[in-house]
Design an enzyme around this catalytic site. Structure first.
Site, PDB file in Angstrom:
ATOM      1  CB  SER A   1      -0.960  -0.050   1.185  1.00  0.00           C
ATOM      2  OG  SER A   1      -2.024   0.859   1.030  1.00  0.00           O
TER       3      SER A   1
ATOM      4  CG  ASP B   1      -4.298  -2.216   0.992  1.00  0.00           C
ATOM      5  OD1 ASP B   1      -3.443  -2.856   1.644  1.00  0.00           O
ATOM      6  OD2 ASP B   1      -4.322  -0.978   0.941  1.00  0.00           O
TER       7      ASP B   1
END
Length: 336
Positions: free
Chosen positions: A40, A193
Site C-alpha cells: 500500500s 490492498d
C-alpha cells in the site's frame, strides 16, 4: 558500509512517517539499501525510492520522495476534504479524531460500492505515480530489489510483484482499498490492498536478497493503552488488528526458524541467520484514528516526516554497530 533491506508497512497518509525514516537512512552514506518490500503506502514509498535511486542515486531518491508526497498534498486541495477543514476540526496538533467528512464517507461506503459511485475508477494516486515514474525503465533496474505486495481477491493469497512484473497497475493493486476503488485486474486476476495478506511480507527479502539485516518500518500499532469502547474506536482497532495479522504470523515463523538455527537445525537446508530490526512509532500512531490516514494536509505530512526522521536518527545512534551482527528487535516481546 553496512547493508539493509527495508520492509515498509502500509497505512495511508501515515506513510509520511516512513518517508522521514527512509530520507534519514538515505542521508547516511554508511548504509546501503539492497532490497525494498512494501504494501500500500509502503509499496508507493518503496517504488519511488527504487526509481529515485536508479535515476539519481541517494539524492535522486530523496528528491523524488519529496515530490511524491508534495503532489499528494496538492491533489487534496481539490478534494472534498480540504486541509483548511482539517485544521478547523482538529487544530494544528495533528492529533486526529473522526471528522464529519470521514463519518460521511464511512457511512456512504457501507451503503454503496465503488462499482456504483466510482464508475470511472478514479484514483488520484495513479496519475501522480504515472507522471513521476517510468515503470518500463524501472523493470530493468538491477540495483535495489523491489517487491510490491497485493491481495488476490479470489484466492485470498498474497501476490508479490517484482522484476518484470513491476508496473503502475501492480502498485495501484497494492493500495486498492476495496470500499473506495474497484479491484485492479492484472493478467486476468483481481487484486485488493496487500495489507490483508502481507503488511508487509518479509519472505521476499529473506528468499530473494542476500542481505542478512531487515529493518521493518511499522506504522500500524500492535499495542494500545485502553480498551476501545465507542463504535468508532472499535472499528479503528479492528482495522489495525486486521492489517497486522499477517505480519504477526510471519514474524512468529521467522522467530521459530531463527531459534532452530541457533540449535543447529536447518530443516530445509536453505534457512539462514536473519537479523530483524524495527522502527515502530506505536505511541504516536495509537493516538491517531483511522480517519487521519486520509489526511494529506501538507503540514500534517511534514510533521509525520519529521517524526520519522527523529525515529531513524535515534535508531541509527543506538543500533548502527549491531547491523550485520545481531537483531535489535525482540521478536518474542513484540510479536509473540
Amino acid at each position: 558500509m553496512k547493508t539493509l533491506d527495508l520492509a515498509l508497512q502500509g497505512g495511508g497518509s501515515h506513510g509520511a512517517f516512513t518517508w522521514g525514516v527512509i530520507e534519514r537512512l538515505l542521508e547516511d552514506e554508511r548504509l546501503q539499501i539492497d532490497g525494498l518490500c512494501g504494501t500500500s503506502a509502503g509499496a508507493m514509498n518503496a517504488t519511488v525510492v527504487a526509481y529515485g535511486l536508479m535515476q539519481g542515486g541517494r539524492k535522486g531518491a530523496i528528491d523524488l520522495l519529496y515530490k511524491f508526497w508534495k503532489k499528494i498534498a496538492d491533489e487534496q486541495k481539490f478534494s472534498f476534504i480540504q486541509p483548511s477543514l482539517y485544521e478547523k476540526w482538529f487544530g494544528d496538533s495533528g492529533k486526529l479524531d473522526y471528522s464529519p467528512a470521514y463519518q460521511i464517507l464511512d457511512f456512504f461506503t457501507m451503503v454503496f460500492s465503488p462499482y456504483q459511485f466510482n464508475l470511472l475508477d478514479y484514483n488520484p494516486l495513479e496519475s501522480i505515480l504515472e507522471n513521476l515514474i517510468d515503470f518500463e525503465a524501472l523493470k530493468s533496474y538491477k540495483g535495489c530489489k523491489l517487491f510490491v505486495c497485493a491481495t488476490n481477491v479470489c484466492t485470498g493469497r498474497a501476490k508479490i510483484f517484482s522484476g518484470e512484473e513491476i508496473s503502475l497497475k501492480a502498485v495501484m493493486a497494492s493500495a486498492c482499498l476495496p470500499f473506495l476503488f474497484k479491484a485492479v485486474e492484472i493478467d486476468g486476476n483481481y487484486y485488493w490492498d496487500g495489507g490483508y495478506m502481507g503488511n508487509p511480507p518479509i519472505f521476499p527479502l529473506i528468499n530473494d536478497t542476500e542481505t542478512s539485516d531487515i529493518l521493518l518500518i511499522q506504522i500500524n500499532p500492535i499495542r494500545i493503552k485502553d480498551v476501545p469502547r465507542t463504535a468508532d474506536e472499535i472499528r479503528d482497532r479492528i482495522n489495525t488488528l486486521s492489517f497486522n495479522t499477517s505480519l504477526m504470523h510471519e514474524m512468529r515463523r521467522v522467530n521459530l526458524i531463527q531459534r532452530l538455527l541457533q540449535l543447529g537445525l536447518n530443516l530445509d537446508g536453505k534457512s539462514r541467520k536473519i537479523n530483524i530490526h524495527h522502527i515502530n512509532p506505536e505511541e504516536l500512531m495509537s493516538e491517531m484514528s483511522v480517519s487521519s490516514k486520509l489526511n494529506a494536509d501538507w503540514k500534517f505530512l511534514l510533521r509525520l516526516r519529521a517524526y520519522g526522521r527523529e525515529a531513524a536518527e535515534k535508531w541509527l545512534s543506538e543500533n548502527y554497530e549491531k547491523i550485520g551482527v545481531e537483531s535489535t528487535c525482540n521478536l518474542k516481546e513484540v510479536f509473540l
